[in-house]
Design a protein around this motif. Structure first.
Motif, PDB file in Angstrom:
ATOM      1  N   PRO A  31       9.260  -7.432   0.672  1.00  0.00           N
ATOM      2  CA  PRO A  31       8.670  -7.538  -0.716  1.00  0.00           C
ATOM      3  C   PRO A  31       7.303  -8.220  -0.696  1.00  0.00           C
ATOM      4  CG  PRO A  31      10.336  -8.855  -0.614  1.00  0.00           C
ATOM      5  CD  PRO A  31      10.553  -8.338   0.526  1.00  0.00           C
ATOM      6  N   LEU A  32       6.373  -7.859  -1.623  1.00  0.00           N
ATOM      7  CA  LEU A  32       5.327  -8.629  -1.406  1.00  0.00           C
ATOM      8  C   LEU A  32       5.464 -10.136  -1.955  1.00  0.00           C
ATOM      9  CD1 LEU A  32       2.587  -6.014  -3.296  1.00  0.00           C
ATOM     10  CD2 LEU A  32       3.040  -6.640  -1.000  1.00  0.00           C
ATOM     11  N   ARG A  33       6.435 -10.405  -2.889  1.00  0.00           N
ATOM     12  CA  ARG A  33       6.560 -11.484  -3.343  1.00  0.00           C
ATOM     13  C   ARG A  33       8.028 -12.001  -3.033  1.00  0.00           C
ATOM     14  NH1 ARG A  33       3.295  -9.889  -7.185  1.00  0.00           N
ATOM     15  NH2 ARG A  33       1.528 -10.847  -7.467  1.00  0.00           N
ATOM     16  N   THR A  73      -0.390   8.763   0.433  1.00  0.00           N
ATOM     17  CA  THR A  73      -1.669   7.925   0.358  1.00  0.00           C
ATOM     18  C   THR A  73      -1.175   6.304   0.620  1.00  0.00           C
ATOM     19  OG1 THR A  73      -2.696   9.485  -0.902  1.00  0.00           O
ATOM     20  CG2 THR A  73      -3.851   7.188  -0.949  1.00  0.00           C
ATOM     21  N   GLU A  74      -0.078   5.687  -0.586  1.00  0.00           N
ATOM     22  CA  GLU A  74       0.021   4.532  -0.464  1.00  0.00           C
ATOM     23  C   GLU A  74       0.802   4.080   1.156  1.00  0.00           C
ATOM     24  OE1 GLU A  74       3.302   1.144  -1.866  1.00  0.00           O
ATOM     25  OE2 GLU A  74       3.843   3.470  -1.570  1.00  0.00           O
ATOM     26  N   GLY A  75       1.439   4.659   1.788  1.00  0.00           N
ATOM     27  CA  GLY A  75       1.972   4.652   3.041  1.00  0.00           C
ATOM     28  C   GLY A  75       1.105   4.632   4.190  1.00  0.00           C
ATOM     29  N   VAL A  76      -0.170   5.594   3.928  1.00  0.00           N
ATOM     30  CA  VAL A  76      -1.364   5.360   5.104  1.00  0.00           C
ATOM     31  C   VAL A  76      -2.067   4.201   4.541  1.00  0.00           C
ATOM     32  CG1 VAL A  76      -3.378   6.381   5.418  1.00  0.00           C
ATOM     33  CG2 VAL A  76      -1.271   7.851   5.328  1.00  0.00           C
ATOM     34  N   TRP A  80      -1.912   1.174   7.513  1.00  0.00           N
ATOM     35  CA  TRP A  80      -3.235   0.775   7.926  1.00  0.00           C
ATOM     36  C   TRP A  80      -3.600  -0.562   7.808  1.00  0.00           C
ATOM     37  CZ3 TRP A  80      -5.898   4.091  11.095  1.00  0.00           C
ATOM     38  CH2 TRP A  80      -7.049   3.662  11.678  1.00  0.00           C
ATOM     39  N   GLY A  81      -3.173  -1.388   6.791  1.00  0.00           N
ATOM     40  CA  GLY A  81      -3.508  -2.665   6.193  1.00  0.00           C
ATOM     41  C   GLY A  81      -2.579  -3.610   6.415  1.00  0.00           C
ATOM     42  N   ASP A  82      -1.258  -3.478   6.534  1.00  0.00           N
ATOM     43  CA  ASP A  82      -0.171  -4.276   6.401  1.00  0.00           C
ATOM     44  C   ASP A  82       0.133  -4.633   7.853  1.00  0.00           C
ATOM     45  OD1 ASP A  82      -0.183  -4.205   3.694  1.00  0.00           O
ATOM     46  OD2 ASP A  82       1.855  -3.415   3.637  1.00  0.00           O
ATOM     47  N   SER A  86       6.374  -4.459   7.237  1.00  0.00           N
ATOM     48  CA  SER A  86       5.807  -3.788   6.122  1.00  0.00           C
ATOM     49  C   SER A  86       5.074  -2.684   6.943  1.00  0.00           C
ATOM     50  CB  SER A  86       4.980  -4.722   5.300  1.00  0.00           C
ATOM     51  OG  SER A  86       4.527  -3.934   4.263  1.00  0.00           O
ATOM     52  N   GLN A  87       4.447  -2.802   7.482  1.00  0.00           N
ATOM     53  CA  GLN A  87       3.663  -1.575   8.341  1.00  0.00           C
ATOM     54  C   GLN A  87       4.450  -0.613   8.904  1.00  0.00           C
ATOM     55  OE1 GLN A  87       1.526  -2.607  12.114  1.00  0.00           O
ATOM     56  NE2 GLN A  87      -0.136  -1.401  11.416  1.00  0.00           N
ATOM     57  N   ARG A  88       5.733  -0.662   9.585  1.00  0.00           N
ATOM     58  CA  ARG A  88       6.475  -0.080   9.884  1.00  0.00           C
ATOM     59  C   ARG A  88       7.271   0.688   8.930  1.00  0.00           C
ATOM     60  NH1 ARG A  88       7.439  -4.473  13.705  1.00  0.00           N
ATOM     61  NH2 ARG A  88       9.373  -4.816  12.684  1.00  0.00           N
ATOM     62  N   LEU A  89       7.569   0.164   7.913  1.00  0.00           N
ATOM     63  CA  LEU A  89       8.100   0.621   6.645  1.00  0.00           C
ATOM     64  C   LEU A  89       7.061   1.655   5.940  1.00  0.00           C
ATOM     65  CD1 LEU A  89       9.920  -2.175   4.942  1.00  0.00           C
ATOM     66  CD2 LEU A  89      10.873  -0.077   6.367  1.00  0.00           C
ATOM     67  N   ALA A  90       5.835   1.310   6.124  1.00  0.00           N
ATOM     68  CA  ALA A  90       4.835   2.081   5.592  1.00  0.00           C
ATOM     69  C   ALA A  90       4.922   3.297   6.230  1.00  0.00           C
ATOM     70  CB  ALA A  90       3.498   1.364   5.456  1.00  0.00           C
ATOM     71  N   TRP A  91       4.792   3.402   7.647  1.00  0.00           N
ATOM     72  CA  TRP A  91       4.680   4.483   8.423  1.00  0.00           C
ATOM     73  C   TRP A  91       6.144   5.625   8.090  1.00  0.00           C
ATOM     74  CZ3 TRP A  91       0.050   5.989   8.886  1.00  0.00           C
ATOM     75  CH2 TRP A  91      -0.885   4.889   9.346  1.00  0.00           C
ATOM     76  N   LEU A  92       6.945   4.871   7.969  1.00  0.00           N
ATOM     77  CA  LEU A  92       8.254   5.586   7.597  1.00  0.00           C
ATOM     78  C   LEU A  92       8.051   6.334   6.212  1.00  0.00           C
ATOM     79  CD1 LEU A  92      11.300   6.361   8.257  1.00  0.00           C
ATOM     80  CD2 LEU A  92      11.833   4.291   7.211  1.00  0.00           C
ATOM     81  N   GLU A  93       7.438   5.743   5.455  1.00  0.00           N
ATOM     82  CA  GLU A  93       7.205   6.354   4.048  1.00  0.00           C
ATOM     83  C   GLU A  93       6.499   7.664   4.233  1.00  0.00           C
ATOM     84  OE1 GLU A  93       5.754   4.993  -0.373  1.00  0.00           O
ATOM     85  OE2 GLU A  93       4.628   3.994   1.287  1.00  0.00           O
ATOM     86  N   VAL A  94       5.148   7.595   5.175  1.00  0.00           N
ATOM     87  CA  VAL A  94       4.420   8.660   5.594  1.00  0.00           C
ATOM     88  C   VAL A  94       5.060   9.533   6.059  1.00  0.00           C
ATOM     89  CG1 VAL A  94       2.408   9.508   7.064  1.00  0.00           C
ATOM     90  CG2 VAL A  94       2.401   7.106   5.731  1.00  0.00           C
TER      91      VAL A  94
END
Length: 122
Positions: A31-33, A73-76, A80-82, A86-94
């Motif tokens: 989580p962010l927080r 878009t959020e996942g990309v 790219w930025g995390d 969190s970055q691996r979860l973002a690519w899973l979202e993509v």
């Protein structure tokens, strides 16, 4: 199993996986927080097309193909930025959004082909 039902079940599976990923990501995994983030509410937004997808409604499939692009878009952006988990979860979202999009497009296409063939038989 027909290709139409394969795409239908693929869309269901990828959408449910995306809902669960969003909840786990923002509440438990990264989580962010600490203690969770209000970004978990994005999972509620993913519930909007769920019933129509479950019932195989073509109209829901059509509008959800555009709707899912926000999550892509959020996942990309976060991929790219995390960094770290969190970055691996973002690519899973993509990956899940791409799978959902592909299944949606192929489901609608198979329905249209089926309808065209049925009309030609009449």
């Amino acid at each position: 199993m027909t290709s139409r039902s394969l795409f239908h079940y693929g869309a269901i599976a990828s959408l449910i996986a995306l809902i669960l990923l969003s909840l786990a990501w923002e509440l438990l995994l990264a989580p962010l927080r600490p203690g969770g983030s209000f970004l978990a509410l994005k999972a509620v937004v993913l519930l909007l097309p769920l019933m129509g997808i479950l019932k195989g409604r073509v109209y829901t499939y059509q509008w959800s193909s555009m709707f899912i692009l926000a999550f892509f878009t959020e996942g990309v952006m976060r991929g790219w930025g995390d960094s770290g988990l969190s970055q691996r979860l973002a690519w899973l979202e993509v990956a899940l959004t791409v799978a959902f999009f592909a299944c949606v497009v192929l489901f609608v296409r198979s329905v249209r082909i089926e309808n065209t063939r049925a009309a030609a038989r009449r």
